[in-house]
Motif scaffolding. Structure first.
Motif, PDB file in Angstrom:
ATOM      1  N   MET A  19       0.805  -1.209   0.000  1.00  0.00           N
ATOM      2  CA  MET A  19       0.000   0.000   0.000  1.00  0.00           C
ATOM      3  C   MET A  19       0.834   1.254   0.000  1.00  0.00           C
ATOM      4  N   THR A  20       2.083   1.156   0.384  1.00  0.00           N
ATOM      5  CA  THR A  20       2.912   2.357   0.454  1.00  0.00           C
ATOM      6  C   THR A  20       3.393   2.813  -0.916  1.00  0.00           C
ATOM      7  N   THR A  21       3.314   1.933  -1.929  1.00  0.00           N
ATOM      8  CA  THR A  21       3.758   2.291  -3.268  1.00  0.00           C
ATOM      9  C   THR A  21       2.696   1.886  -4.269  1.00  0.00           C
ATOM     10  N   TYR A  22       1.994   2.855  -4.814  1.00  0.00           N
ATOM     11  CA  TYR A  22       0.931   2.556  -5.742  1.00  0.00           C
ATOM     12  C   TYR A  22       1.485   2.170  -7.115  1.00  0.00           C
ATOM     13  N   ALA A  23       0.947   1.130  -7.703  1.00  0.00           N
ATOM     14  CA  ALA A  23       1.294   0.771  -9.070  1.00  0.00           C
ATOM     15  C   ALA A  23       0.414   1.581 -10.020  1.00  0.00           C
ATOM     16  N   ALA A  24       0.745   1.509 -11.297  1.00  0.00           N
ATOM     17  CA  ALA A  24      -0.045   2.232 -12.288  1.00  0.00           C
ATOM     18  C   ALA A  24      -1.395   1.554 -12.461  1.00  0.00           C
ATOM     19  N   ALA A  25      -2.452   2.358 -12.528  1.00  0.00           N
ATOM     20  CA  ALA A  25      -3.782   1.817 -12.771  1.00  0.00           C
ATOM     21  C   ALA A  25      -3.833   1.225 -14.175  1.00  0.00           C
ATOM     22  N   PRO A  26      -4.642   0.198 -14.401  1.00  0.00           N
ATOM     23  CA  PRO A  26      -4.710  -0.403 -15.737  1.00  0.00           C
ATOM     24  C   PRO A  26      -5.209   0.607 -16.770  1.00  0.00           C
ATOM     25  N   SER A  27      -4.610   0.577 -17.943  1.00  0.00           N
ATOM     26  CA  SER A  27      -4.948   1.537 -18.996  1.00  0.00           C
ATOM     27  C   SER A  27      -5.974   0.990 -19.971  1.00  0.00           C
ATOM     28  N   SER A  28      -6.285  -0.293 -19.874  1.00  0.00           N
ATOM     29  CA  SER A  28      -7.250  -0.914 -20.777  1.00  0.00           C
ATOM     30  C   SER A  28      -7.863  -2.127 -20.090  1.00  0.00           C
ATOM     31  N   PHE A  29      -8.943  -2.628 -20.672  1.00  0.00           N
ATOM     32  CA  PHE A  29      -9.581  -3.824 -20.137  1.00  0.00           C
ATOM     33  C   PHE A  29      -8.619  -5.013 -20.189  1.00  0.00           C
ATOM     34  N   SER A  30      -7.822  -5.106 -21.247  1.00  0.00           N
ATOM     35  CA  SER A  30      -6.859  -6.204 -21.373  1.00  0.00           C
ATOM     36  C   SER A  30      -5.821  -6.166 -20.256  1.00  0.00           C
ATOM     37  N   SER A  31      -5.279  -4.977 -19.993  1.00  0.00           N
ATOM     38  CA  SER A  31      -4.287  -4.873 -18.919  1.00  0.00           C
ATOM     39  C   SER A  31      -4.931  -5.078 -17.560  1.00  0.00           C
ATOM     40  N   ALA A  32      -6.191  -4.671 -17.409  1.00  0.00           N
ATOM     41  CA  ALA A  32      -6.899  -4.876 -16.144  1.00  0.00           C
ATOM     42  C   ALA A  32      -7.054  -6.360 -15.841  1.00  0.00           C
ATOM     43  N   LYS A  33      -7.354  -7.157 -16.853  1.00  0.00           N
ATOM     44  CA  LYS A  33      -7.508  -8.598 -16.640  1.00  0.00           C
ATOM     45  C   LYS A  33      -6.187  -9.223 -16.192  1.00  0.00           C
ATOM     46  N   ARG A  34      -5.091  -8.785 -16.787  1.00  0.00           N
ATOM     47  CA  ARG A  34      -3.791  -9.323 -16.386  1.00  0.00           C
ATOM     48  C   ARG A  34      -3.453  -8.938 -14.949  1.00  0.00           C
ATOM     49  N   LEU A  35      -3.719  -7.682 -14.585  1.00  0.00           N
ATOM     50  CA  LEU A  35      -3.447  -7.231 -13.229  1.00  0.00           C
ATOM     51  C   LEU A  35      -4.356  -7.919 -12.215  1.00  0.00           C
ATOM     52  N   ALA A  36      -5.604  -8.117 -12.581  1.00  0.00           N
ATOM     53  CA  ALA A  36      -6.534  -8.790 -11.674  1.00  0.00           C
ATOM     54  C   ALA A  36      -6.053 -10.195 -11.357  1.00  0.00           C
ATOM     55  N   GLU A  37      -5.560 -10.877 -12.372  1.00  0.00           N
ATOM     56  CA  GLU A  37      -5.066 -12.245 -12.159  1.00  0.00           C
ATOM     57  C   GLU A  37      -3.792 -12.272 -11.327  1.00  0.00           C
ATOM     58  N   SER A  38      -2.840 -11.371 -11.637  1.00  0.00           N
ATOM     59  CA  SER A  38      -1.523 -11.460 -11.011  1.00  0.00           C
ATOM     60  C   SER A  38      -1.405 -10.708  -9.690  1.00  0.00           C
ATOM     61  N   GLU A  39      -2.216  -9.667  -9.494  1.00  0.00           N
ATOM     62  CA  GLU A  39      -2.049  -8.816  -8.321  1.00  0.00           C
ATOM     63  C   GLU A  39      -3.219  -8.841  -7.344  1.00  0.00           C
ATOM     64  N   VAL A  40      -4.386  -9.285  -7.790  1.00  0.00           N
ATOM     65  CA  VAL A  40      -5.565  -9.267  -6.908  1.00  0.00           C
ATOM     66  C   VAL A  40      -6.005 -10.682  -6.555  1.00  0.00           C
ATOM     67  N   TYR A  41      -6.182 -11.544  -7.552  1.00  0.00           N
ATOM     68  CA  TYR A  41      -6.742 -12.880  -7.319  1.00  0.00           C
ATOM     69  C   TYR A  41      -5.692 -13.978  -7.376  1.00  0.00           C
ATOM     70  N   TYR A  42      -4.428 -13.633  -7.223  1.00  0.00           N
ATOM     71  CA  TYR A  42      -3.348 -14.605  -7.378  1.00  0.00           C
ATOM     72  C   TYR A  42      -3.437 -15.774  -6.399  1.00  0.00           C
ATOM     73  N   ASP A  43      -4.061 -15.588  -5.237  1.00  0.00           N
ATOM     74  CA  ASP A  43      -4.165 -16.668  -4.256  1.00  0.00           C
ATOM     75  C   ASP A  43      -5.616 -17.082  -4.007  1.00  0.00           C
ATOM     76  N   GLN A  44      -6.512 -16.697  -4.922  1.00  0.00           N
ATOM     77  CA  GLN A  44      -7.934 -17.032  -4.788  1.00  0.00           C
ATOM     78  C   GLN A  44      -8.288 -18.159  -5.741  1.00  0.00           C
ATOM     79  N   ASP A  45      -9.213 -18.996  -5.350  1.00  0.00           N
ATOM     80  CA  ASP A  45      -9.510 -20.179  -6.158  1.00  0.00           C
ATOM     81  C   ASP A  45     -10.999 -20.498  -6.230  1.00  0.00           C
ATOM     82  N   GLU A  46     -11.876 -19.483  -6.050  1.00  0.00           N
ATOM     83  CA  GLU A  46     -13.304 -19.717  -6.171  1.00  0.00           C
ATOM     84  C   GLU A  46     -13.944 -18.642  -7.038  1.00  0.00           C
TER      85      GLU A  46
END
Length: 299
Positions: A19-46
């Motif tokens: 939280m102390t270092t913000y990454a760049a917000a996704p610039s497109s739906f395609s990049s958002a999907k990649r970020l969602a998989e790698s940075e948000v749901y990386y340890d989720q399985d449902e």
């Protein structure tokens, strides 16, 4: 189950550091999907609606959630990213949508691109469920032809143009809609507002929803205040950058009512048709999904 004790001290520490270092917000739906998989749901399985076990490469384990395929086994075998607030609802009141639909909005409207790529609005779903939901409004599926996906309690009701999420995700849906309303001017009908208020009370914020919001905040620089601050949902913010075109909203909408779902043949004017599409969420009036209801009358 959505409620689970996955939040360990180690993950909490990582979240604080991140939280102390913000990454760049996704610039497109395609990049958002990649970020969602790698940075948000990386340890989720449902999956969001059905709670099916999944991994992003192998897809959902339909047997794990007792899922019954409705019609599309191939699409049911993969994971797709669902917009809780459909791109149609984001774009239909914007000039770009009137001029050329979703593709034109992507190429010409930076606010639409930002809204389409907003991680708060993206959740992993069984592909078939994502396709069936499409841009159907959320509500209670009541017709005899409504389909439930086996033990997955989500229902699709094509007769009533309604998609019913399971009980344990209804609050998440409501809080996402309120965020998208405040941030991008997405309109919520009075009936849906009442429904969402009830859903948010039935399904309060849980541990994963908070953790997910923290991870997204670390990426985008801000999160959903209805999750982090328990904001009053009746406080509607319509940002200046997202004004609703005056040509689309009745100046005397009190003359119309959402109490009865009407067909185009029952509309007295284009103004009434627009009210029922935009205020009441009657998607049947816009069969080709271009934002214009009852085209014989409104064009």
């Amino acid at each position: 189950m959505k409620l689970r004790t996955f939040v360990t001290a180690a993950i909490g520490l990582v979240s604080i550091i991140t939280m102390t270092t913000y990454a760049a917000a996704p610039s497109s739906f395609s990049s958002a999907k990649r970020l969602a998989e790698s940075e948000v749901y990386y340890d989720q399985d449902e999956t969001f609606y059905c709670g099916c076990d999944f991994d992003f490469e192998g897809g959902p384990d339909l047997a794990s959630c007792g899922y019954d395929v409705r019609k599309q086994p191939l699409r049911a075998s993969r994971i797709e990213w669902e917009h809780v607030v459909p791109a149609y609802d984001i774009g239909r009141q914007r000039q770009c949508w009137q001029e050329g639909g979703r593709r034109h909005c992507r190429s010409s409207d930076p606010i639409f691109r930002q809204a389409e790529a907003d991680l708060i609005n993206l959740v992993p779903s069984v592909g078939e469920v994502n396709g069936d939901r499409s841009n159907l409004r959320y509500g209670m599926a009541t017709s005899s032809s409504a389909y439930q996906y086996g033990q997955c309690t989500a229902k699709v009701d094509f007769e009533e143009d309604v998609f019913q999420p399971p009980t344990n995700q209804r609050g998440d849906v409501a809080r996402t809609y309120w965020y998208m309303r405040d941030e991008y001017g997405v309109r919520i009908s009075r009936q849906q507002q009442q429904l969402f208020t009830a859903w948010a009370k039935q399904d309060p914020v849980d541990a994963w929803e908070k953790e997910r919001n923290q991870r997204i905040t670390a990426i985008q620089g801000s999160g959903n205040p209805y999750v982090s601050e328990n904001r009053d949902p009746s406080r509607q913010v319509m940002p200046d950058r997202q004004p609703t075109p005056s040509s689309l909203i009745s100046r005397d909408s009190t003359a119309f009512s959402c109490s009865t779902r009407k067909t185009c043949g029952a509309m007295a004017s284009c103004e009434e048709a627009r009210f029922h599409l935009e205020q009441c969420g009657n998607g049947r009036l816009d069969r080709d999904k271009d934002g214009v209801p009852c085209e014989a009358m409104c064009r």
